[in-house]
Scaffold this motif. Structure first.
Motif, PDB file in Angstrom:
ATOM      1  N   UNK A  10       0.827  -1.210   0.000  1.00  0.00           N
ATOM      2  CA  UNK A  10       0.000   0.000   0.000  1.00  0.00           C
ATOM      3  C   UNK A  10       0.860   1.259   0.000  1.00  0.00           C
ATOM      4  N   UNK A  11       0.313   2.336  -0.510  1.00  0.00           N
ATOM      5  CA  UNK A  11       1.060   3.607  -0.551  1.00  0.00           C
ATOM      6  C   UNK A  11       1.091   4.294   0.805  1.00  0.00           C
ATOM      7  N   UNK A  12       0.235   3.847   1.717  1.00  0.00           N
ATOM      8  CA  UNK A  12       0.240   4.353   3.089  1.00  0.00           C
ATOM      9  C   UNK A  12       0.401   3.171   4.044  1.00  0.00           C
ATOM     10  N   UNK A  13       1.311   3.303   4.981  1.00  0.00           N
ATOM     11  CA  UNK A  13       1.572   2.218   5.917  1.00  0.00           C
ATOM     12  C   UNK A  13       1.588   2.735   7.352  1.00  0.00           C
ATOM     13  N   UNK A 121       1.344   7.017  10.757  1.00  0.00           N
ATOM     14  CA  UNK A 121       1.026   6.527   9.414  1.00  0.00           C
ATOM     15  C   UNK A 121       1.796   7.396   8.432  1.00  0.00           C
ATOM     16  N   UNK A 122       2.425   6.754   7.455  1.00  0.00           N
ATOM     17  CA  UNK A 122       3.248   7.503   6.500  1.00  0.00           C
ATOM     18  C   UNK A 122       2.888   7.150   5.070  1.00  0.00           C
ATOM     19  N   UNK A 123       3.031   8.139   4.221  1.00  0.00           N
ATOM     20  CA  UNK A 123       3.009   7.871   2.783  1.00  0.00           C
ATOM     21  C   UNK A 123       4.374   7.320   2.406  1.00  0.00           C
ATOM     22  N   UNK A 124       4.406   6.205   1.678  1.00  0.00           N
ATOM     23  CA  UNK A 124       5.674   5.529   1.401  1.00  0.00           C
ATOM     24  C   UNK A 124       5.835   5.268  -0.089  1.00  0.00           C
ATOM     25  N   UNK A 125       7.085   5.097  -0.475  1.00  0.00           N
ATOM     26  CA  UNK A 125       7.429   4.703  -1.843  1.00  0.00           C
ATOM     27  C   UNK A 125       8.152   3.365  -1.779  1.00  0.00           C
TER      28      UNK A 125
END
Length: 260
Positions: A10-13, A121-125
């Motif tokens: 997922x783009x957010x974890x 919660x973070x937006x991740x790549x």
């Protein structure tokens, strides 16, 4: 060599902050959860979640979670490992806590922290996309040589272990079935290495896919000396012990049950 199915996280974890141990892709680790934000993460995501996606966490290494949720988050490592929560065990003694069994899937880079409470919660790549390596990097000559050198040392090390142990025999088969790009993480997670060394390997990353070939070269260059050190240690151990003793051939190995 079999191909690896594409992995998409997922783009957010939600972020699990760990201060002991370093989780590498393909390895499995037990970690204790007893701090405020980490406890909230487990209760909200793992114990109430009903989908596979709800069991995927972003594990941030070498970063202690504050004891109270009133405290600010510490600076976070930019690179973490996405993980599947395989098992959750809870206890109330001597205080409420959980023990998680987590399996590393791939690396990710934090783009931005979206919220800090009740858990971060973070937006991740996503960084590791193994299926893209052959087409993107064209496996340059130097990378191919490093890959072959690493594979030979890995085979030498595994064949020094007790092949009658099912986990060792399975590891030997994996050396031929997994893509070479996955081997540094797998081998580093089971040989004798310090948390600092594992952390250095975890934090090797690239900003764009154009640099992934260089990233992989660095990972091979860093892990080959670790394999050689382990091989030399086993050779020395074999010389100093009696032939009937084969404890030197035994090693604790944990496998990713979702990888095979």
């Amino acid at each position: 060599m079999s191909s690896v199915s594409p992995i998409q996280i997922p783009s957010r974890l939600p972020l699990l902050l760990t201060h002991e141990g370093v989780l590498l892709p393909g390895s499995t680790m037990r970690t204790s959860v007893d701090s405020a934000r980490n406890l909230q993460l487990v209760r909200s995501r793992l114990l109430k979640g009903t989908s596979l996606q709800s069991t995927i966490l972003g594990v941030i290494p070498n970063t202690p979670d504050p004891a109270s949720d009133a405290q600010d988050l510490p600076p976070l490592h930019r690179i973490g490992t996405a993980a599947l929560a395989v098992q959750v065990v809870g206890s109330n003694w001597p205080k409420p806590h959980y023990t998680l069994l987590i399996t590393g899937v791939c690396r990710f880079q934090i783009v931005q922290v979206l919220k800090e409470k009740p858990y971060p919660i973070a937006e991740v790549e996503q960084l590791d996309r193994l299926e893209e390596f052959p087409n993107t990097c064209k496996m340059r000559e130097e990378l191919g040589e490093l890959s072959e050198q690493f594979y030979k040392y890995a085979v030498q090390l595994v064949e020094m272990l007790d092949m009658s142990v099912p986990a060792v025999a399975k590891l030997r088969r994996l050396l031929d079935s997994l893509p070479r790009e996955a081997l540094p993480d797998i081998l580093t997670s089971i040989i004798r290495t310090s948390n600092k060394e594992k952390l250095q390997i975890t934090l090797i990353d690239s900003i764009s896919i154009n640099f992934r070939c260089c990233e992989l070269e660095e990972r091979f260059k860093m892990t080959i000396p670790l394999l050689v050190r382990q091989i030399e240690g086993l050779k020395l151990l074999q010389k100093t012990r009696k032939p009937k003793q084969d404890d030197d051939k035994r090693v604790n190995i944990y496998f990713n049950p979702f990888q095979v």
